[in-house]
Design an enzyme around this catalytic site. Structure first.
Site, PDB file in Angstrom:
ATOM      1  N   ARG A  37       0.819  -1.208   0.000  1.00 14.21           N
ATOM      2  CA  ARG A  37       0.000   0.000   0.000  1.00 14.21           C
ATOM      3  C   ARG A  37       0.855   1.261   0.000  1.00 14.21           C
ATOM      4  O   ARG A  37       0.320   2.359   0.007  1.00 14.21           O
ATOM      5  CB  ARG A  37      -0.844   0.016   1.265  1.00 14.21           C
ATOM      6  CG  ARG A  37      -2.325  -0.218   1.043  1.00 14.21           C
ATOM      7  CD  ARG A  37      -2.908  -0.243   2.438  1.00 14.21           C
ATOM      8  NE  ARG A  37      -4.309  -0.078   2.485  1.00 14.21           N
ATOM      9  CZ  ARG A  37      -5.174  -1.071   2.710  1.00 14.21           C
ATOM     10  NH1 ARG A  37      -4.763  -2.302   2.806  1.00 14.21           N
ATOM     11  NH2 ARG A  37      -6.451  -0.806   2.828  1.00 14.21           N
ATOM     12  N   ARG A  83     -21.204  -2.548   4.266  1.00 12.74           N
ATOM     13  CA  ARG A  83     -20.496  -3.779   4.619  1.00 12.74           C
ATOM     14  C   ARG A  83     -20.935  -4.317   5.977  1.00 12.74           C
ATOM     15  O   ARG A  83     -21.045  -3.563   6.943  1.00 12.74           O
ATOM     16  CB  ARG A  83     -19.006  -3.472   4.704  1.00 12.74           C
ATOM     17  CG  ARG A  83     -18.248  -4.289   3.747  1.00 12.74           C
ATOM     18  CD  ARG A  83     -16.820  -4.128   3.589  1.00 12.74           C
ATOM     19  NE  ARG A  83     -16.063  -3.043   4.108  1.00 12.74           N
ATOM     20  CZ  ARG A  83     -14.876  -2.713   3.592  1.00 12.74           C
ATOM     21  NH1 ARG A  83     -14.393  -3.371   2.565  1.00 12.74           N
ATOM     22  NH2 ARG A  83     -14.177  -1.729   4.110  1.00 12.74           N
TER      23      ARG A  83
END
Ligand SMILES: Nc1ncnc2c1ncn2[C@@H]1O[C@H](COP(=O)(O)OP(=O)(O)O)[C@@H](O)[C@H]1O
Length: 272
Positions: free
Chosen positions: A129, A163
């Site tokens: 990342r 989610r």
């Protein structure tokens, strides 16, 4: 895999960067295994909420390689009451990135335990990342392919807010029903919710970092810190860009096609 674990382990001391530099400049290069002799070593990139976990996990089942999500490693550490737990909870709940040192130490431990169980190959999700993480990975592994999943930003926010996780079985669901009109020549996107079965319904929980403010911060950090990782792999000819055309029923077959895996299961059962 052994070389990866050994080298990543060597980068996790307090003087981690100088060690990492030493590894890559003076140490003999890690033994590279001929890609034909091993399982795939793939990376999934993409913004929060794009579906990296969903598709990486499906592919890991199909290809019989471990799906290693650094976000899961962080959440596991968080729930373990270990020494890093309170430090991590503050960082994650603000939507910030955990330090390269901590994340590499968690990944290293995961790879070592997998290796002890005879795992080979991997699909990494959520790693690398940062450019530093990508450089460290490049020093220790030959990544075959990097899949960059893409969705419009308005959809990402809705997907993160929808989610849900079943606190009992651990499965992921999504209660968001997406119906975005097309604009400026871009097609519209329809994504049906992924609803849980009745027995999970009363046990659903939401991730503490899936609030609107924190998701917006994660998206901002992705654009600033993680997007350069896409360019890192693009310039090496390893990046496969994949615009998700809709929900799982539309996207999964197209992804398999893009990966030349659309007849993989038939070929595998024919060879068995
Ligand atoms: N490679 C990484 N480097 C730094 N921090 C990470 C990394 N992977 C996961 N994390 C931490 O774990 C959190 C959750 O990660 P993840 O489940 O991958 O979330 P997302 O939905 O944002 O893709 C991140 O916001 C970050 O704090």
């Amino acid at each position: 895999m052994a070389a990866i674990t050994r080298l990543i382990n060597r980068t996790t001391s307090s003087s981690y960067y100088s060690l990492a530099r030493r590894c890559f400049t003076h140490a003999p290069p890690p033994q590279r295994v001929d890609p034909k002799q091993r399982n795939v070593q793939w990376v999934f990139l993409g913004c929060p909420g794009v579906g990296k976990g969903t598709y990486a996990s499906r592919l890991s089942n199909l290809l019989a390689v471990p799906h290693i999500a650094t976000g899961d490693l962080v959440r596991h550490e968080l729930s373990s009451d270990g020494p890093l737990s309170s430090q991590l909870s503050e960082i994650v709940n603000q939507g910030k990135l955990v330090s390269d040192e901590i994340i590499i130490s968690l990944l290293s431990a995961r790879l070592a335990s997998g290796e002890a169980k005879g795992e080979s190959g991997f699909i990494l999700d959520g790693f690398p990342r940062t450019i530093k993480q990508a450089e460290i990975l490049e020093g220790v592994a030959d990544i075959d392919l990097v899949v960059n999943l893409k969705l419009r930003e308005e959809i990402l926010l809705e997907k993160c807010l929808g989610r849900r996780i079943c606190s009992q079985c651990g499965k992921n669901f999504n209660v968001a029903s997406i119906n975005m009109k097309g604009e400026n020549g871009r097609p519209g996107t329809v994504m049906a919710p992924l609803l849980p079965p009745a027995h999970c319904m009363s046990k659903l929980i939401t991730r503490s970092d899936d609030t609107e403010a924190v998701v917006k911060e994660r998206l901002r950090i992705y654009n600033e810190t993680s997007q350069p990782v896409e360019e890192f792999y693009r310039s090496r000819g390893k990046l496969l860009e994949f615009d998700l055309p809709g929900g799982i029923p539309e996207s999964w077959p197209k992804l398999l096609q893009a990966l030349n895996l659309d007849d993989y299961e038939e070929k595998r059962s024919a060879a068995a």
